[in-house]
Design a protein around this motif. Structure first.
Motif, PDB file in Angstrom:
ATOM      1  N   HIS A  34     -13.158   4.135   6.715  1.00 33.17           N
ATOM      2  CA  HIS A  34     -14.404   3.708   7.374  1.00 33.17           C
ATOM      3  C   HIS A  34     -14.452   2.186   7.537  1.00 33.17           C
ATOM      4  CE1 HIS A  34     -15.663   7.811   7.018  1.00 33.17           C
ATOM      5  NE2 HIS A  34     -15.547   7.766   5.713  1.00 33.17           N
ATOM      6  N   GLY A  35     -13.322   1.598   7.925  1.00 34.99           N
ATOM      7  CA  GLY A  35     -13.263   0.164   8.211  1.00 34.99           C
ATOM      8  C   GLY A  35     -12.963  -0.725   7.025  1.00 34.99           C
ATOM      9  N   GLY A  36     -13.063  -0.218   5.800  1.00 34.38           N
ATOM     10  CA  GLY A  36     -12.764  -1.019   4.611  1.00 34.38           C
ATOM     11  C   GLY A  36     -11.374  -0.703   4.075  1.00 34.38           C
ATOM     12  N   ILE A  37     -10.766  -1.651   3.407  1.00 29.35           N
ATOM     13  CA  ILE A  37      -9.438  -1.469   2.816  1.00 29.35           C
ATOM     14  C   ILE A  37      -9.625  -1.285   1.310  1.00 29.35           C
ATOM     15  CG2 ILE A  37      -7.159  -2.488   2.446  1.00 29.35           C
ATOM     16  CD1 ILE A  37      -7.499  -2.108   5.345  1.00 29.35           C
ATOM     17  N   HIS A  38      -9.059  -0.170   0.781  1.00 31.62           N
ATOM     18  CA  HIS A  38      -9.236   0.170  -0.626  1.00 31.62           C
ATOM     19  C   HIS A  38      -7.887   0.516  -1.254  1.00 31.62           C
ATOM     20  CE1 HIS A  38     -13.492   0.498   0.346  1.00 31.62           C
ATOM     21  NE2 HIS A  38     -13.129   1.196   1.408  1.00 31.62           N
ATOM     22  N   PRO A  39      -7.613   0.034  -2.470  1.00 32.69           N
ATOM     23  CA  PRO A  39      -6.360   0.410  -3.137  1.00 32.69           C
ATOM     24  C   PRO A  39      -6.305   1.914  -3.396  1.00 32.69           C
ATOM     25  CG  PRO A  39      -7.643  -1.123  -4.508  1.00 32.69           C
ATOM     26  CD  PRO A  39      -8.438  -0.839  -3.278  1.00 32.69           C
ATOM     27  N   ALA A  40      -5.138   2.491  -3.200  1.00 27.01           N
ATOM     28  CA  ALA A  40      -4.942   3.919  -3.464  1.00 27.01           C
ATOM     29  C   ALA A  40      -4.961   4.184  -4.967  1.00 27.01           C
ATOM     30  CB  ALA A  40      -3.623   4.389  -2.863  1.00 27.01           C
ATOM     31  N   ASP A  41      -4.418   3.255  -5.720  1.00 22.50           N
ATOM     32  CA  ASP A  41      -4.345   3.331  -7.178  1.00 22.50           C
ATOM     33  C   ASP A  41      -3.919   1.950  -7.669  1.00 22.50           C
ATOM     34  OD1 ASP A  41      -1.505   3.207  -6.742  1.00 22.50           O
ATOM     35  OD2 ASP A  41      -1.424   5.392  -6.643  1.00 22.50           O
ATOM     36  N   ASP A  42      -3.462   1.840  -8.909  1.00 22.10           N
ATOM     37  CA  ASP A  42      -3.078   0.525  -9.412  1.00 22.10           C
ATOM     38  C   ASP A  42      -1.563   0.343  -9.504  1.00 22.10           C
ATOM     39  OD1 ASP A  42      -2.642   2.211 -11.532  1.00 22.10           O
ATOM     40  OD2 ASP A  42      -3.789   1.054 -12.990  1.00 22.10           O
ATOM     41  N   HIS A  43      -0.795   1.284  -8.947  1.00 13.52           N
ATOM     42  CA  HIS A  43       0.671   1.200  -8.966  1.00 13.52           C
ATOM     43  C   HIS A  43       1.157   0.121  -7.996  1.00 13.52           C
ATOM     44  CE1 HIS A  43       4.861   2.353  -9.076  1.00 13.52           C
ATOM     45  NE2 HIS A  43       4.836   2.441  -7.752  1.00 13.52           N
ATOM     46  N   ILE A  44       1.878  -0.864  -8.516  1.00  8.81           N
ATOM     47  CA  ILE A  44       2.448  -1.936  -7.696  1.00  8.81           C
ATOM     48  C   ILE A  44       3.791  -1.475  -7.134  1.00  8.81           C
ATOM     49  CG2 ILE A  44       3.282  -4.331  -7.680  1.00  8.81           C
ATOM     50  CD1 ILE A  44       0.248  -4.054  -8.176  1.00  8.81           C
ATOM     51  N   ILE A  45       3.961  -1.596  -5.830  1.00  5.92           N
ATOM     52  CA  ILE A  45       5.196  -1.180  -5.165  1.00  5.92           C
ATOM     53  C   ILE A  45       6.168  -2.360  -5.158  1.00  5.92           C
ATOM     54  CG2 ILE A  45       6.225  -0.358  -3.011  1.00  5.92           C
ATOM     55  CD1 ILE A  45       3.446   0.868  -2.362  1.00  5.92           C
ATOM     56  N   ASP A  46       7.346  -2.166  -5.768  1.00  2.36           N
ATOM     57  CA  ASP A  46       8.346  -3.236  -5.754  1.00  2.36           C
ATOM     58  C   ASP A  46       9.263  -3.069  -4.530  1.00  2.36           C
ATOM     59  OD1 ASP A  46      10.393  -1.356  -6.387  1.00  2.36           O
ATOM     60  OD2 ASP A  46      10.303  -1.835  -8.522  1.00  2.36           O
TER      61      ASP A  46
END
Length: 92
Positions: A34-46
């Motif tokens: 809905h127009g906002g950007i939200h993290p899917a979870d807290d896993h950092i992608i290397d």
């Protein structure tokens, strides 16, 4: 053949009403909802995980070589019976 890892993120995005999946090295996956950007979870992608995930759906193989040369690629990825997704890989 195992299902591409990115499909899990795409399904979760759709379940949350998202329209876009944003991936960046050193950051968690993010969904546009809905127009906002939200993290899917807290896993950092290397970088290694990112390359493996993107390469899995970049078929045929010559497309990956094209991306490595041009640092930009547009194509479509489909999860049969669910949705078709527009993909853009951009190396900054």
């Amino acid at each position: 053949m195992a299902e591409p890892r990115i499909n899990d993120l795409l399904r979760r995005m759709l379940e949350q009403g998202g329209s876009d999946l944003h991936l960046s090295v050193g950051m968690p996956a993010k969904f546009r909802v809905h127009g906002g950007i939200h993290p899917a979870d807290d896993h950092i992608i290397d970088a290694e995980e990112m390359e493996a995930m993107l390469k899995e759906i970049c078929l045929p193989e010559w497309r990956w070589d094209d991306y490595l040369e041009r640092h930009d690629l547009d194509f479509a990825h489909e999860i049969p019976g669910l949705a078709r997704f527009r993909c853009n890989y951009l190396y900054n």
